[in-house]
Design a protein around this motif. Structure first.
Motif, PDB file in Angstrom:
ATOM      1  N   LEU A  20      36.663  37.496  30.323  1.00  0.00           N
ATOM      2  CA  LEU A  20      36.092  37.017  31.580  1.00  0.00           C
ATOM      3  C   LEU A  20      36.417  35.551  31.865  1.00  0.00           C
ATOM      4  O   LEU A  20      36.865  35.231  32.973  1.00  0.00           O
ATOM      5  CB  LEU A  20      34.581  37.264  31.644  1.00  0.00           C
ATOM      6  N   PRO A  21      36.240  34.610  30.928  1.00  0.00           N
ATOM      7  CA  PRO A  21      36.574  33.220  31.253  1.00  0.00           C
ATOM      8  C   PRO A  21      38.044  33.034  31.639  1.00  0.00           C
ATOM      9  O   PRO A  21      38.357  32.296  32.582  1.00  0.00           O
ATOM     10  CB  PRO A  21      36.233  32.451  29.968  1.00  0.00           C
ATOM     11  N   ALA A  22      38.941  33.701  30.950  1.00  0.00           N
ATOM     12  CA  ALA A  22      40.368  33.561  31.234  1.00  0.00           C
ATOM     13  C   ALA A  22      40.730  34.202  32.577  1.00  0.00           C
ATOM     14  O   ALA A  22      41.507  33.635  33.358  1.00  0.00           O
ATOM     15  CB  ALA A  22      41.196  34.176  30.110  1.00  0.00           C
ATOM     16  N   VAL A  23      40.178  35.367  32.861  1.00  0.00           N
ATOM     17  CA  VAL A  23      40.447  36.033  34.141  1.00  0.00           C
ATOM     18  C   VAL A  23      39.842  35.217  35.283  1.00  0.00           C
ATOM     19  O   VAL A  23      40.440  35.102  36.355  1.00  0.00           O
ATOM     20  CB  VAL A  23      39.928  37.486  34.127  1.00  0.00           C
ATOM     21  N   THR A  24      38.691  34.606  35.047  1.00  0.00           N
ATOM     22  CA  THR A  24      38.070  33.747  36.056  1.00  0.00           C
ATOM     23  C   THR A  24      38.958  32.541  36.334  1.00  0.00           C
ATOM     24  O   THR A  24      39.163  32.154  37.496  1.00  0.00           O
ATOM     25  CB  THR A  24      36.667  33.294  35.601  1.00  0.00           C
ATOM     26  N   GLU A  25      39.521  31.953  35.290  1.00  0.00           N
ATOM     27  CA  GLU A  25      40.446  30.825  35.476  1.00  0.00           C
ATOM     28  C   GLU A  25      41.681  31.261  36.254  1.00  0.00           C
ATOM     29  O   GLU A  25      42.134  30.573  37.173  1.00  0.00           O
ATOM     30  CB  GLU A  25      40.856  30.248  34.118  1.00  0.00           C
ATOM     31  N   LEU A  26      42.237  32.421  35.900  1.00  0.00           N
ATOM     32  CA  LEU A  26      43.432  32.939  36.562  1.00  0.00           C
ATOM     33  C   LEU A  26      43.173  33.176  38.047  1.00  0.00           C
ATOM     34  O   LEU A  26      43.911  32.683  38.903  1.00  0.00           O
ATOM     35  CB  LEU A  26      43.871  34.236  35.879  1.00  0.00           C
ATOM     36  N   ASP A  37      46.299  38.284  48.088  1.00  0.00           N
ATOM     37  CA  ASP A  37      45.092  38.620  48.849  1.00  0.00           C
ATOM     38  C   ASP A  37      44.974  37.738  50.086  1.00  0.00           C
ATOM     39  O   ASP A  37      45.857  37.742  50.914  1.00  0.00           O
ATOM     40  CB  ASP A  37      43.857  38.541  47.955  1.00  0.00           C
ATOM     41  N   ASP A  38      43.904  36.955  50.169  1.00  0.00           N
ATOM     42  CA  ASP A  38      43.722  36.094  51.345  1.00  0.00           C
ATOM     43  C   ASP A  38      44.199  34.671  51.083  1.00  0.00           C
ATOM     44  O   ASP A  38      43.946  33.769  51.879  1.00  0.00           O
ATOM     45  CB  ASP A  38      42.264  36.100  51.802  1.00  0.00           C
ATOM     46  N   GLY A  39      44.909  34.458  49.966  1.00  0.00           N
ATOM     47  CA  GLY A  39      45.464  33.152  49.656  1.00  0.00           C
ATOM     48  C   GLY A  39      44.472  32.159  49.077  1.00  0.00           C
ATOM     49  O   GLY A  39      44.819  31.018  48.816  1.00  0.00           O
ATOM     50  N   ARG A  40      43.244  32.599  48.851  1.00  0.00           N
ATOM     51  CA  ARG A  40      42.212  31.697  48.346  1.00  0.00           C
ATOM     52  C   ARG A  40      41.806  32.076  46.928  1.00  0.00           C
ATOM     53  O   ARG A  40      41.810  33.250  46.562  1.00  0.00           O
ATOM     54  CB  ARG A  40      40.966  31.786  49.233  1.00  0.00           C
ATOM     55  N   PRO A  41      41.392  31.078  46.147  1.00  0.00           N
ATOM     56  CA  PRO A  41      40.871  31.372  44.814  1.00  0.00           C
ATOM     57  C   PRO A  41      39.616  32.245  44.919  1.00  0.00           C
ATOM     58  O   PRO A  41      38.863  32.159  45.886  1.00  0.00           O
ATOM     59  CB  PRO A  41      40.511  30.000  44.241  1.00  0.00           C
ATOM     60  N   MET A  42      39.401  33.067  43.919  1.00  0.00           N
ATOM     61  CA  MET A  42      38.209  33.918  43.878  1.00  0.00           C
ATOM     62  C   MET A  42      37.068  33.183  43.193  1.00  0.00           C
ATOM     63  O   MET A  42      37.298  32.387  42.279  1.00  0.00           O
ATOM     64  CB  MET A  42      38.505  35.204  43.115  1.00  0.00           C
ATOM     65  N   THR A  43      35.862  33.503  43.599  1.00  0.00           N
ATOM     66  CA  THR A  43      34.691  32.889  42.972  1.00  0.00           C
ATOM     67  C   THR A  43      34.450  33.523  41.605  1.00  0.00           C
ATOM     68  O   THR A  43      34.796  34.691  41.374  1.00  0.00           O
ATOM     69  CB  THR A  43      33.434  33.097  43.831  1.00  0.00           C
ATOM     70  N   ALA A  48      33.509  38.292  38.011  1.00  0.00           N
ATOM     71  CA  ALA A  48      32.595  38.923  37.044  1.00  0.00           C
ATOM     72  C   ALA A  48      32.038  40.242  37.546  1.00  0.00           C
ATOM     73  O   ALA A  48      31.871  41.184  36.765  1.00  0.00           O
ATOM     74  CB  ALA A  48      31.458  37.960  36.705  1.00  0.00           C
ATOM     75  N   GLU A  49      31.751  40.321  38.836  1.00  0.00           N
ATOM     76  CA  GLU A  49      31.072  41.513  39.354  1.00  0.00           C
ATOM     77  C   GLU A  49      32.017  42.565  39.929  1.00  0.00           C
ATOM     78  O   GLU A  49      31.656  43.738  39.980  1.00  0.00           O
ATOM     79  CB  GLU A  49      30.058  41.101  40.421  1.00  0.00           C
ATOM     80  N   GLU A  50      33.211  42.155  40.355  1.00  0.00           N
ATOM     81  CA  GLU A  50      34.125  43.104  40.997  1.00  0.00           C
ATOM     82  C   GLU A  50      35.462  43.235  40.269  1.00  0.00           C
ATOM     83  O   GLU A  50      35.864  44.345  39.908  1.00  0.00           O
ATOM     84  CB  GLU A  50      34.403  42.669  42.447  1.00  0.00           C
ATOM     85  N   VAL A  51      36.145  42.113  40.097  1.00  0.00           N
ATOM     86  CA  VAL A  51      37.537  42.162  39.639  1.00  0.00           C
ATOM     87  C   VAL A  51      37.661  42.687  38.214  1.00  0.00           C
ATOM     88  O   VAL A  51      38.342  43.689  37.973  1.00  0.00           O
ATOM     89  CB  VAL A  51      38.211  40.777  39.784  1.00  0.00           C
ATOM     90  N   LEU A  52      37.026  42.016  37.259  1.00  0.00           N
ATOM     91  CA  LEU A  52      37.180  42.457  35.870  1.00  0.00           C
ATOM     92  C   LEU A  52      36.620  43.863  35.653  1.00  0.00           C
ATOM     93  O   LEU A  52      37.290  44.686  35.008  1.00  0.00           O
ATOM     94  CB  LEU A  52      36.568  41.446  34.895  1.00  0.00           C
TER      95      LEU A  52
END
Length: 193
Positions: A20-26, A37-43, A48-52
């Motif tokens: 999770l921390p590494a995927v969040t950083e990515l 996607d929309d060109g913006r970083p993900m929160t 944590a709740e959707e992507v991983l």
């Protein structure tokens, strides 16, 4: 560690909740997300709740050998990921004859070292040699020259450019998106050379 593939320098392994921390950083990196996607970083919350959870769920939903795989080296446990899935991105044909879609996303510190190409080549080889795919496809923004070079080095060729009416266009979208492809017969012929 559940290993999918090994290359000269990389191990492609299953993602886990510990990533999770590494995927969040990515996914939170503006440089990584610039053409996605929309060109913006993900929160962090969205990751944590959707992507991983969605990525982890693919291991159960998709046939064996398909999914998203963390890229690791002897010196780094997470450089990013590479994926091989049934084609589903905008602009690609979908369905049973659509082929498998290859994709990748690396942390900026890993850019320019050939890791994306090495992972893409390994997944293309797996798609044809192990999974008996008829074709491998990919798509990216036309202006994403780095990703286009990776696809070309992995043996895929540009087959068309398309223009989508995106709800929130990002810089460069006016140049369109591109589709790349490699068929089984092209891959086989390339191996014979």
């Amino acid at each position: 560690m559940d290993v999918r593939l090994r290359t000269d320098r990389l191990t492609l392994r299953r993602l886990s909740s510990a990533d999770l921390p590494a995927v969040t950083e990515l996914c939170g990196s503006p440089e990584v997300m610039r053409y996605l996607d929309d060109g913006r970083p993900m929160t962090p919350t969205r990751v944590a709740e959707e992507v991983l959870p969605a990525l982890l769920g693919e291991y159960d939903r998709l046939p064996e050998g398909l999914g998203c795989w963390a890229l690791a080296t002897d010196g780094a446990d997470f450089l990013g990921w590479a994926a091989l899935r049934p084609a589903h991105s905008v602009g690609l044909e979908t369905g049973p004859t659509a082929g498998l879609e290859v994709g990748y996303r690396l942390l900026p510190a890993a850019w320019g070292r050939g890791y994306a190409t090495e992972a893409a080549l390994a997944l293309v080889r797996a798609a044809f040699a192990e999974l008996r795919a008829d074709r491998v496809v990919a798509t990216t923004m036309a202006v994403n020259s780095g990703s286009r070079r990776v696809l070309e080095r992995a043996g895929l060729r540009h087959v068309r450019t398309f223009f989508e009416d995106w709800p929130d266009p990002i810089p460069g979208s006016e140049h369109g998106d591109v589709v790349y492809e490699l068929t089984r017969s092209e891959w086989s012929a390339g191996r014979a050379n």
